[in-house]
Design a protein around this motif. Structure first.
Motif, PDB file in Angstrom:
ATOM      1  N   ALA A 265       0.834  -1.207   0.000  1.00  0.00           N
ATOM      2  CA  ALA A 265       0.000   0.000   0.000  1.00  0.00           C
ATOM      3  C   ALA A 265       0.865   1.252   0.000  1.00  0.00           C
ATOM      4  CB  ALA A 265      -0.920   0.007   1.215  1.00  0.00           C
ATOM      5  N   GLY A 266       0.406   2.273  -0.735  1.00  0.00           N
ATOM      6  CA  GLY A 266       1.036   3.578  -0.653  1.00  0.00           C
ATOM      7  C   GLY A 266       0.408   4.361   0.480  1.00  0.00           C
ATOM      8  N   CYS A 267       1.216   5.018   1.294  1.00  0.00           N
ATOM      9  CA  CYS A 267       0.694   5.663   2.496  1.00  0.00           C
ATOM     10  C   CYS A 267       1.225   7.087   2.634  1.00  0.00           C
ATOM     11  CB  CYS A 267       1.074   4.846   3.732  1.00  0.00           C
ATOM     12  SG  CYS A 267       0.448   5.521   5.287  1.00  0.00           S
ATOM     13  N   GLY A 274       3.175  19.109  18.245  1.00  0.00           N
ATOM     14  CA  GLY A 274       4.539  19.557  18.461  1.00  0.00           C
ATOM     15  C   GLY A 274       5.257  18.807  19.556  1.00  0.00           C
ATOM     16  N   LEU A 275       4.514  18.064  20.394  1.00  0.00           N
ATOM     17  CA  LEU A 275       5.109  17.440  21.567  1.00  0.00           C
ATOM     18  C   LEU A 275       5.108  15.923  21.501  1.00  0.00           C
ATOM     19  CD1 LEU A 275       3.518  19.713  24.320  1.00  0.00           C
ATOM     20  CD2 LEU A 275       5.798  19.879  23.324  1.00  0.00           C
ATOM     21  N   SER A 276       4.584  15.341  20.415  1.00  0.00           N
ATOM     22  CA  SER A 276       4.505  13.892  20.307  1.00  0.00           C
ATOM     23  C   SER A 276       5.741  13.330  19.612  1.00  0.00           C
ATOM     24  CB  SER A 276       3.250  13.485  19.541  1.00  0.00           C
ATOM     25  OG  SER A 276       2.081  13.882  20.231  1.00  0.00           O
ATOM     26  N   SER A 277       6.070  12.093  19.965  1.00  0.00           N
ATOM     27  CA  SER A 277       7.167  11.411  19.276  1.00  0.00           C
ATOM     28  C   SER A 277       6.609  10.687  18.058  1.00  0.00           C
ATOM     29  CB  SER A 277       7.851  10.422  20.221  1.00  0.00           C
ATOM     30  OG  SER A 277       6.955   9.394  20.607  1.00  0.00           O
ATOM     31  N   LYS A 278       7.424  10.586  17.004  1.00  0.00           N
ATOM     32  CA  LYS A 278       6.978   9.991  15.740  1.00  0.00           C
ATOM     33  C   LYS A 278       8.022   8.985  15.260  1.00  0.00           C
ATOM     34  CE  LYS A 278       6.894  14.187  14.056  1.00  0.00           C
ATOM     35  NZ  LYS A 278       6.939  15.019  15.263  1.00  0.00           N
ATOM     36  N   THR A 279       7.553   7.785  14.920  1.00  0.00           N
ATOM     37  CA  THR A 279       8.414   6.758  14.344  1.00  0.00           C
ATOM     38  C   THR A 279       7.750   6.229  13.084  1.00  0.00           C
ATOM     39  OG1 THR A 279       9.188   6.113  16.557  1.00  0.00           O
ATOM     40  CG2 THR A 279       9.619   4.585  14.746  1.00  0.00           C
ATOM     41  N   PHE A 280       8.250   6.661  11.922  1.00  0.00           N
ATOM     42  CA  PHE A 280       7.704   6.251  10.633  1.00  0.00           C
ATOM     43  C   PHE A 280       8.846   5.649   9.802  1.00  0.00           C
ATOM     44  CE2 PHE A 280       5.068  10.301  11.415  1.00  0.00           C
ATOM     45  CZ  PHE A 280       4.175   9.616  12.231  1.00  0.00           C
ATOM     46  N   LYS A 281       9.235   4.448  10.140  1.00  0.00           N
ATOM     47  CA  LYS A 281      10.378   3.816   9.496  1.00  0.00           C
ATOM     48  C   LYS A 281      10.068   3.526   8.028  1.00  0.00           C
ATOM     49  CE  LYS A 281      13.673   0.035  10.086  1.00  0.00           C
ATOM     50  NZ  LYS A 281      14.046  -1.169  10.894  1.00  0.00           N
ATOM     51  N   GLY A 282      10.982   3.935   7.147  1.00  0.00           N
ATOM     52  CA  GLY A 282      10.819   3.692   5.725  1.00  0.00           C
ATOM     53  C   GLY A 282      10.024   4.750   5.001  1.00  0.00           C
ATOM     54  N   PHE A 283       9.567   5.789   5.712  1.00  0.00           N
ATOM     55  CA  PHE A 283       8.809   6.871   5.093  1.00  0.00           C
ATOM     56  C   PHE A 283       9.741   8.039   4.764  1.00  0.00           C
ATOM     57  CE2 PHE A 283       5.444   4.391   6.840  1.00  0.00           C
ATOM     58  CZ  PHE A 283       4.303   4.698   6.121  1.00  0.00           C
ATOM     59  N   LYS A 285      10.124  12.152   4.479  1.00  0.00           N
ATOM     60  CA  LYS A 285       9.523  13.413   4.897  1.00  0.00           C
ATOM     61  C   LYS A 285       9.491  14.375   3.717  1.00  0.00           C
ATOM     62  CE  LYS A 285       9.500  16.899   8.529  1.00  0.00           C
ATOM     63  NZ  LYS A 285      10.123  17.373   9.798  1.00  0.00           N
ATOM     64  N   MET A 286       8.292  14.911   3.446  1.00  0.00           N
ATOM     65  CA  MET A 286       8.107  15.794   2.301  1.00  0.00           C
ATOM     66  C   MET A 286       8.282  17.253   2.710  1.00  0.00           C
ATOM     67  SD  MET A 286       7.574  13.254   0.386  1.00  0.00           S
ATOM     68  CE  MET A 286       7.234  14.069  -1.180  1.00  0.00           C
ATOM     69  N   ASP A 287       8.332  18.123   1.704  1.00  0.00           N
ATOM     70  CA  ASP A 287       8.548  19.546   1.966  1.00  0.00           C
ATOM     71  C   ASP A 287       7.412  20.174   2.774  1.00  0.00           C
ATOM     72  OD1 ASP A 287      10.919  19.429   0.580  1.00  0.00           O
ATOM     73  OD2 ASP A 287      10.048  20.098  -1.325  1.00  0.00           O
ATOM     74  N   ASP A 288       6.200  19.641   2.643  1.00  0.00           N
ATOM     75  CA  ASP A 288       5.060  20.208   3.371  1.00  0.00           C
ATOM     76  C   ASP A 288       4.934  19.652   4.784  1.00  0.00           C
ATOM     77  OD1 ASP A 288       4.272  17.645   2.836  1.00  0.00           O
ATOM     78  OD2 ASP A 288       2.386  18.167   1.845  1.00  0.00           O
ATOM     79  N   GLY A 289       5.903  18.833   5.223  1.00  0.00           N
ATOM     80  CA  GLY A 289       5.885  18.278   6.571  1.00  0.00           C
ATOM     81  C   GLY A 289       5.214  16.927   6.683  1.00  0.00           C
ATOM     82  N   SER A 290       4.597  16.458   5.609  1.00  0.00           N
ATOM     83  CA  SER A 290       3.953  15.149   5.624  1.00  0.00           C
ATOM     84  C   SER A 290       5.002  14.059   5.394  1.00  0.00           C
ATOM     85  CB  SER A 290       2.867  15.070   4.555  1.00  0.00           C
ATOM     86  OG  SER A 290       3.434  15.189   3.258  1.00  0.00           O
ATOM     87  N   TYR A 291       4.557  12.814   5.538  1.00  0.00           N
ATOM     88  CA  TYR A 291       5.437  11.665   5.319  1.00  0.00           C
ATOM     89  C   TYR A 291       4.781  10.737   4.297  1.00  0.00           C
ATOM     90  CZ  TYR A 291       7.694  13.190   9.662  1.00  0.00           C
ATOM     91  OH  TYR A 291       8.339  13.924  10.631  1.00  0.00           O
ATOM     92  N   GLU A 292       5.580  10.238   3.354  1.00  0.00           N
ATOM     93  CA  GLU A 292       5.059   9.358   2.319  1.00  0.00           C
ATOM     94  C   GLU A 292       5.891   8.094   2.220  1.00  0.00           C
ATOM     95  OE1 GLU A 292       4.676  11.204  -1.463  1.00  0.00           O
ATOM     96  OE2 GLU A 292       3.196  12.699  -0.804  1.00  0.00           O
ATOM     97  N   SER A 293       5.225   6.974   1.937  1.00  0.00           N
ATOM     98  CA  SER A 293       5.961   5.754   1.617  1.00  0.00           C
ATOM     99  C   SER A 293       6.548   5.905   0.215  1.00  0.00           C
ATOM    100  CB  SER A 293       5.022   4.544   1.692  1.00  0.00           C
ATOM    101  OG  SER A 293       3.987   4.658   0.737  1.00  0.00           O
ATOM    102  N   PRO A 294       7.641   5.213  -0.090  1.00  0.00           N
ATOM    103  CA  PRO A 294       8.277   5.368  -1.400  1.00  0.00           C
ATOM    104  C   PRO A 294       7.352   5.056  -2.576  1.00  0.00           C
ATOM    105  CG  PRO A 294       9.741   4.237   0.122  1.00  0.00           C
ATOM    106  CD  PRO A 294       8.413   4.334   0.805  1.00  0.00           C
ATOM    107  N   ASN A 295       6.338   4.197  -2.351  1.00  0.00           N
ATOM    108  CA  ASN A 295       5.444   3.793  -3.439  1.00  0.00           C
ATOM    109  C   ASN A 295       4.098   4.516  -3.407  1.00  0.00           C
ATOM    110  OD1 ASN A 295       4.547   2.590  -1.079  1.00  0.00           O
ATOM    111  ND2 ASN A 295       3.865   0.711  -2.097  1.00  0.00           N
ATOM    112  N   PHE A 296       4.019   5.646  -2.700  1.00  0.00           N
ATOM    113  CA  PHE A 296       2.721   6.291  -2.524  1.00  0.00           C
ATOM    114  C   PHE A 296       2.071   6.679  -3.852  1.00  0.00           C
ATOM    115  CE2 PHE A 296       0.175  10.212  -1.940  1.00  0.00           C
ATOM    116  CZ  PHE A 296      -0.847   9.663  -1.177  1.00  0.00           C
ATOM    117  N   LYS A 297       2.831   7.215  -4.761  1.00  0.00           N
ATOM    118  CA  LYS A 297       2.257   7.705  -6.019  1.00  0.00           C
ATOM    119  C   LYS A 297       1.932   6.587  -6.994  1.00  0.00           C
ATOM    120  CE  LYS A 297       4.312  12.340  -5.905  1.00  0.00           C
ATOM    121  NZ  LYS A 297       4.771  12.233  -4.517  1.00  0.00           N
ATOM    122  N   THR A 298       2.583   5.439  -6.871  1.00  0.00           N
ATOM    123  CA  THR A 298       2.393   4.364  -7.842  1.00  0.00           C
ATOM    124  C   THR A 298       1.497   3.236  -7.357  1.00  0.00           C
ATOM    125  OG1 THR A 298       4.413   3.255  -7.057  1.00  0.00           O
ATOM    126  CG2 THR A 298       4.644   4.834  -8.875  1.00  0.00           C
ATOM    127  N   ALA A 299       1.316   3.085  -6.058  1.00  0.00           N
ATOM    128  CA  ALA A 299       0.549   1.962  -5.511  1.00  0.00           C
ATOM    129  C   ALA A 299      -0.932   2.093  -5.836  1.00  0.00           C
ATOM    130  CB  ALA A 299       0.752   1.871  -4.008  1.00  0.00           C
TER     131      ALA A 299
END
Length: 319
Positions: A265-267, A274-283, A285-299
């Motif tokens: 799945a693309g995610c 601002g105070l939470s910890s984040k663990t998104f292994k393999g994602f 980070k985009m310029d707008d602050g979001s996180y994408e999987s490598p296959n997000f656009k193609t999945a």
């Protein structure tokens, strides 16, 4: 060093320490106390604001003493209540046929077991499950015989189930209710709620609770929208690949959120905290602050995750 930096350091050490000790089963902490004592958290936050701009030793010492004392009180009450609830929520559901309970470790138990169910009709193509609960441990897994079924071990809180059908759509409302007739959203008496949902319809699932735990396995279900809201809570969600457009949102106060998604799945993840910890292994980070999987656009399958939290731990893993 300014007082505000020390304040947040103490908060992070406290929360991280509690989570760590719980994960290793060293302690049993009742997170419901964080929800019940939220005015105390406002007080210590106000103390931090008062002393935030000061770097004098007296201000720092005063802030540290007040903060540590407040957190020590919450910790003491949480550990005390957690010990009481260890026996209270330790029921085991049978994995053989779903009809038996193992109460052999506590033969004196007098609490009630209640069953709720709704029959499945082949005309139902879409279904919505709205869950409104107090301090409970919720579990969802797939089922095939009925549209919905639940087995609840109850204390002072009972549940009621309401169903509304419109054409090919069914809406289920599963709501907690105290025995005195009042609705309950932050009860301190924990119950364990095991639910099964049919694998045929496309589901929307919405959960709102005060404090507690939710373990939702949707790997064998078609789900479109999932909404999770909780104060002090623990959310574990597993998604499958049976539907190509999945939206999941989690809005928490103080929580541990763990989400599992298929590697196919693309995610895309949006985080507002601002105070939470984040663990998104393999994602990525985009310029707008979001996180994408490598296959997000193609999945073919797209999963959109939105996370909002005050002081939480967010983790998304691909399996």
């Amino acid at each position: 060093m300014k007082a505000d930096k020390i304040f947040w350091g103490i908060i992070f050490v406290f929360v991280g320490g509690i989570f760590l000790l719980e994960n290793f089963n060293v302690i049993d902490f009742s997170w419901g106390h964080i929800w019940r004592f939220w005015p105390l958290l406002l007080i210590i936050s106000g103390v931090n604001i008062i002393f935030a701009r000061s770097s004098s030793k007296i201000s720092v010492i005063a802030m540290v003493v007040i903060t540590v004392a407040a957190l020590a009180f919450i910790c003491y009450e949480g550990l005390n209540d957690g010990g009481k609830n260890r026996n209270h929520i330790g029921w085991v559901f049978s994995d053989r046929d779903g009809n038996d309970w193992d109460d052999s470790h506590d033969p004196g138990r007098t609490d009630n077991v209640s069953n709720y169910s709704e029959d499945f009709d082949a005309k139902i193509k879409n279904a919505t499950l709205n869950i409104y609960g107090g301090a409970s441990a919720f579990q969802i897994e797939n089922g095939n015989d009925r549209l919905f079924e639940s087995r609840v071990k109850e204390s002072i809180t009972r549940y009621f189930l309401k169903r509304t059908d419109t054409d090919s759509t069914a809406v289920l409302e599963f709501r907690s209710k105290k025995n005195d007739g009042s609705f309950n959203f932050k009860d301190d008496e924990y119950g364990k709620v095991k639910m099964k949902i049919n694998t045929q319809p496309l589901w929307d699932v919405n959960l709102k609770m005060g404090a507690g735990k939710a373990d939702f396995d949707f790997s064998q279900n078609k789900v479109h929208n999932i909404s999770l809201k909780g104060g002090a809570a623990e959310f574990d969600v597993k998604l499958g690949n049976l539907y190509n457009d999945v939206n999941l949102s989690a809005e928490t106060g103080l929580a541990d959120v763990n989400i599992q998604i298929p590697t196919t799945a693309g995610c895309k993840i949006l985080v507002s905290s601002g105070l939470s910890s984040k663990t998104f292994k393999g994602f990525i980070k985009m310029d707008d602050g979001s996180y994408e999987s490598p296959n997000f656009k193609t999945a073919a399958q797209k999963i959109h995750i939105t996370l909002k939290g005050g002081l939480s731990n967010f983790e998304v893993n691909r399996y």
